[in-house]
Design a protein around this motif. Structure first.
Motif, PDB file in Angstrom:
ATOM      1  N   PRO A  54       0.847  -1.201   0.000  1.00 23.29           N
ATOM      2  CA  PRO A  54       0.000   0.000   0.000  1.00 23.29           C
ATOM      3  C   PRO A  54       0.879   1.245   0.000  1.00 23.29           C
ATOM      4  CG  PRO A  54      -0.776  -1.573   1.622  1.00 23.29           C
ATOM      5  CD  PRO A  54       0.542  -2.098   1.136  1.00 23.29           C
ATOM      6  N   TYR A  55       0.504   2.256  -0.776  1.00 31.36           N
ATOM      7  CA  TYR A  55       1.337   3.455  -0.887  1.00 31.36           C
ATOM      8  C   TYR A  55       1.519   4.130   0.467  1.00 31.36           C
ATOM      9  CZ  TYR A  55       3.515   7.620  -2.715  1.00 31.36           C
ATOM     10  OH  TYR A  55       4.424   8.615  -2.969  1.00 31.36           O
ATOM     11  N   PHE A  56       0.487   4.064   1.314  1.00 31.44           N
ATOM     12  CA  PHE A  56       0.547   4.739   2.605  1.00 31.44           C
ATOM     13  C   PHE A  56       1.681   4.205   3.478  1.00 31.44           C
ATOM     14  CE2 PHE A  56      -1.031   5.117   7.090  1.00 31.44           C
ATOM     15  CZ  PHE A  56      -0.830   6.487   7.198  1.00 31.44           C
ATOM     16  N   SER A  57       2.169   3.018   3.160  1.00 29.28           N
ATOM     17  CA  SER A  57       3.290   2.481   3.943  1.00 29.28           C
ATOM     18  C   SER A  57       4.529   3.357   3.798  1.00 29.28           C
ATOM     19  CB  SER A  57       3.610   1.049   3.500  1.00 29.28           C
ATOM     20  OG  SER A  57       4.070   1.018   2.153  1.00 29.28           O
ATOM     21  N   HIS A  58       4.647   4.048   2.659  1.00 28.71           N
ATOM     22  CA  HIS A  58       5.822   4.909   2.438  1.00 28.71           C
ATOM     23  C   HIS A  58       5.828   6.120   3.369  1.00 28.71           C
ATOM     24  CE1 HIS A  58       8.864   7.408   0.638  1.00 28.71           C
ATOM     25  NE2 HIS A  58       7.956   8.294   0.267  1.00 28.71           N
ATOM     26  N   ILE A  99      -0.640  16.245  -1.573  1.00 27.54           N
ATOM     27  CA  ILE A  99      -0.986  17.231  -2.605  1.00 27.54           C
ATOM     28  C   ILE A  99      -0.512  16.766  -3.972  1.00 27.54           C
ATOM     29  CG2 ILE A  99      -0.601  19.595  -3.396  1.00 27.54           C
ATOM     30  CD1 ILE A  99      -0.446  20.501  -0.540  1.00 27.54           C
ATOM     31  N   GLU A 100       0.658  16.131  -4.014  1.00 33.57           N
ATOM     32  CA  GLU A 100       1.236  15.720  -5.295  1.00 33.57           C
ATOM     33  C   GLU A 100       0.545  14.488  -5.877  1.00 33.57           C
ATOM     34  OE1 GLU A 100       5.642  14.643  -7.145  1.00 33.57           O
ATOM     35  OE2 GLU A 100       5.427  15.276  -5.059  1.00 33.57           O
ATOM     36  N   ASP A 101       0.162  13.527  -5.031  1.00 35.69           N
ATOM     37  CA  ASP A 101      -0.298  12.231  -5.534  1.00 35.69           C
ATOM     38  C   ASP A 101      -1.773  11.921  -5.278  1.00 35.69           C
ATOM     39  OD1 ASP A 101       2.231  11.633  -6.507  1.00 35.69           O
ATOM     40  OD2 ASP A 101       2.891  10.811  -4.584  1.00 35.69           O
ATOM     41  N   THR A 102      -2.494  12.825  -4.613  1.00 40.00           N
ATOM     42  CA  THR A 102      -3.916  12.583  -4.360  1.00 40.00           C
ATOM     43  C   THR A 102      -4.697  13.841  -4.724  1.00 40.00           C
ATOM     44  OG1 THR A 102      -4.074  13.401  -2.078  1.00 40.00           O
ATOM     45  CG2 THR A 102      -3.164  11.185  -2.382  1.00 40.00           C
TER      46      THR A 102
END
Length: 738
Positions: free
Chosen positions: A44-48, A75-78
């Motif tokens: 999952p991206y949120f792990s980063h 802001i950049e990816d969502t």
């Protein structure tokens, strides 16, 4: 993946009064926004962002910084917006998140200017708040730890970028542990074979030296305890990248390195540091030249420690670092470590010292003329190790290793660098290109009439010095062209019966599409703006007088003065020469004076043949070059039909001058042994200098030779030609003028 309560517990473990509500809100908001997004690994991206936050908790950073780490990609990816983040988390967090968002990925395979501009934006964001850099470094560290999930070509690019930019930045603010890990990971992907080889050697060496390491730790601890010092002694091993870099720079093999293992003595107070040093030096012999006291003279990134090398147990060379626990934390974690001690009343640190130093560096780098200079200067400033030198009054100046007194002068002040003409190092006159060493006292000798030579740019290592030298060089060249432009316009206005006036010219600036008068003068001097256009801008009703008669075939139109309305029709070469000579004789008094190579104007001589004092000469204005001087009978003048480019010039050589000027002669000689020696002997006996020589065989028995000479004047040149013509082996000698 770390859970929400675990993150909060991490922060409250070192900051009990942390704002838990802020952490909970940032965790939930970021997790929802990233939703089902996945990383290249499939996680999952949120792990980063969560791992980035975890890295920062290890550094004991405040809850605002941890929240920014959780939010840094939203802001950049969502679909998150700055306004939304401001409303939920406050303007300050919103500003930090936006600052990170605006930092586009620095792509080393993209255009250099784009990479440089991205780096500029990164550093300028850092100068506003150091936490931008802390989050960015943690972000890069986690990306490097998971780089094996990326494509091979992308791994190499990101690793190179990390090695060139992020690792040095971490070192610049004293975060040595983080820098070491970034360099190790970069090395692993940039040169995997070398990394594997060095790592294996280090592992083998560690196994063989384990008994010796234990012995040294035991003896050091016992010696210190006997003197009442409670110390912790630890061994340390150089990292693979550090070893590889030293092998390359010193051109030695792995077996020849003697400082792979070192030891740290960590005590409670500064006084105990010096006591421990005395005990060590009384017990074992110190290796000369291997002692450095970074406690009394800290590094620019606030690194403090005593370094020494002794011949220890078993006659082995042992490297030692002696420091307090506070120093140890600052040395390993840099600016982040100040949070451990900022509340202590007796600390002698200022939390902003390292950050203020970085800010000053960024301000100096920003003096560059463009983004590419900024990138070049940044790498120079960040990569190099430092030396510490002193002014005569005792001020410490930190410089990159390899710095010269020129760098020192510019580090003191830009005006000091620009006026530098010499230096004394430790009281002795030395060349300004001498490499400075730790502890040198440097005195700069100045002159108000000095301007930095352009060649200095290749001799300095600091970005500030290079930027200042480039700026001074540009200003000097601009001043030359501005002076030439003024002279051209003064004469152009005089030829039409008008008086050159700066005030009238300033009124006409809008018609010339220039903002400043100096821009007009410089462009005229460069040949990028004609004097006729300037005249028409000041006097819109002026009309140039032109002849309506067209030249016949073989004829040419030539004019000797920029802006003049008198033209000569020159039917043939002899008439060409006669007319030009007569015109030059009549106008000699108003011609621009030419002094030669040291002239204040941007002057060069005709590339094919040159010109010497005594020649009647004409100047051709060449855009971006300056004035090229030709003898008045040079056939090359036929190529320049634009009358605006022709200038009246005259020699202005002081009596007794030893300046030399270029001339070209051609000699045809019998092809026999010793003929070249005959010619060069004549030239040498007349104290002339040969700059270039070319020879071709014109017939079986003859050689055609061309010499580029440097002579004093026309009389000197003619004397050489007469003596060469008198030699039996030389059939003819003539001067070539293009």
């Amino acid at each position: 993946m770390m859970r929400q309560y675990e993150l909060v517990e991490r922060v409250t473990s070192y900051k009990p009064d942390a704002n838990e509500a802020l952490l909970n809100k940032a965790y939930v908001y970021a997790m929802k926004k990233h939703g089902e997004q996945r990383r290249a690994s499939g996680d999952p991206y949120f792990s980063h962002p969560l791992e980035v936050a975890a890295i920062l908790t290890d550094l004991h950073l405040d809850e605002e910084t941890i929240a920014v780490a959780l939010l840094h990609d939203t802001i950049e990816d969502t679909d998150a917006t700055r306004a939304e983040i401001d409303e939920m988390f406050g303007d300050r967090i919103g500003s930090l998140v936006e600052g990170l968002t605006k930092l586009k990925r620095i792509d080393l395979v993209s255009k250099k200017a784009e990479q440089a501009e991205n780096l500029r934006r990164l550093l300028l964001a850092i100068s506003d708040d150091i936490r931008v850099l802390l989050v960015k470094l943690a972000d890069r560290l986690h990306n490097m730890r998971t780089l094996h999930h990326m494509k091979p070509e992308k791994r190499t690019r990101i690793a190179q970028e990390t090695m060139e930019i992020y690792a040095p930045l971490a070192g610049r603010i004293g975060m040595q542990d983080l820098r070491d890990e970034l360099e190790e990971l970069s090395f692993k992907y940039m040169n995997p074979k070398a990394y594997e080889t060095v790592t294996q050697h280090l592992a083998d060496l560690a196994g063989r030296n384990r008994p010796n390491i234990r012995r040294i730790i035991k003896e050091l601890t016992a010696k210190l305890e006997a003197e009442g010092i409670d110390a912790t002694v630890r061994s340390r091993q150089k990292k693979a990248w550090s070893v590889f870099r030293k092998m390359e720079s010193k051109a030695v093999g792995f077996e020849q390195l003697s400082d792979i293992f070192g030891f740290r003595i960590i005590v409670k107070t500064v006084e105990e540091c010096y006591q421990a040093l005395g005990i060590v030096h009384q017990t074992w012999s110190m290796v000369p030249g291997r002692f450095k006291d970074f406690i009394s003279t800290p590094k620019q990134n606030d690194y403090r420690s005593i370094h020494t090398t002794v011949v220890g147990p078993g006659q082995q060379r042992v490297e030692l670092q002696i420091r307090t626990w506070e120093m140890h934390s600052v040395n390993e974690y840099g600016v982040a470590a100040h949070t451990f001690y900022k509340d202590r009343e007796n600390t002698d640190h200022n939390e902003s010292e390292v950050y203020a130093s970085l800010r000053r560096t960024i301000e100096q780098l920003a003096e560059g003329n463009n983004a590419e200079e900024f990138l070049e200067h940044t790498k120079l400033e960040l990569f190099l190790d430092q030396v510490f030198c002193f002014t005569p009054k005792g001020r410490i100046i930190a410089l990159p290793k390899g710095a010269t007194p020129i760098d020192f002068a510019y580090a003191v002040h830009t005006d000091v660098g620009n006026s530098c003409v010499g230096c004394k190092i430790n009281g002795k006159m030395m060349p300004v290109i001498t490499e400075l060493q730790n502890g040198d006292e440097v005195e700069i000798i100045r002159s108000t009439s000095q301007a930095p030579p352009a060649a200095w740019e290749s001799m300095v290592v600091t970005g500030k010095a290079r930027a200042a030298i480039r700026k001074a060089t540009r200003e000097a060249i601009r001043k030359q062209y501005s002076g030439l432009g003024t002279r051209i316009l003064e004469r152009a206005f005089a030829r039409i019966g008008k008086t050159y006036s700066r005030s009238e010219l300033e009124v006409a600036l809008p018609r010339l599409a220039r903002e400043r008068l100096d821009d007009v003068l410089t462009d005229v001097g460069r040949g990028e703006l004609s004097s006729l256009d300037v005249i028409k801008a000041v006097y819109p009703d002026y009309r140039e007088e032109r002849t309506t008669e067209k030249p016949k075939r073989g004829e040419g139109w030539f004019n000797l003065k920029a802006g003049a309305n008198m033209l000569f029709r020159l039917p043939g070469r002899e008439n060409n020469r006669a007319k030009l000579r007569e015109f030059a004789r009549q106008k000699k008094a108003s011609a621009i004076p030419i002094r030669g190579a040291g002239n204040e104007l941007p002057v060069r001589f005709a590339p094919e043949g040159g010109a010497v004092p005594g020649d009647r000469i004409v100047g051709i204005l060449e855009p971006g070059v300056g004035v090229t001087i030709y003898p008045i009978d040079s056939p090359a003048l036929a190529e320049f039909e634009d009358k605006e480019r022709w200038l009246d010039v005259r020699w202005d050589i002081e009596e007794g001058s030893t300046s030399r000027f270029p001339a070209r002669i051609r000699a045809v000689a019998v092809n026999e042994p010793g003929v070249l020696a005959v010619i060069t002997e004549v030239i040498a006996n007349n104290d002339a200098n040969i700059q270039n020589l070319s020879m071709t065989r014109s017939a079986d028995n003859f050689m055609d030779m061309m010499f580029d000479l440097e002579v004093w004047d026309l009389t000197h040149l003619n004397k050489i030609i007469r003596q060469l013509s008198a030699k039996p082996s030389i059939t003819s000698v003539e001067r070539l003028t293009g």
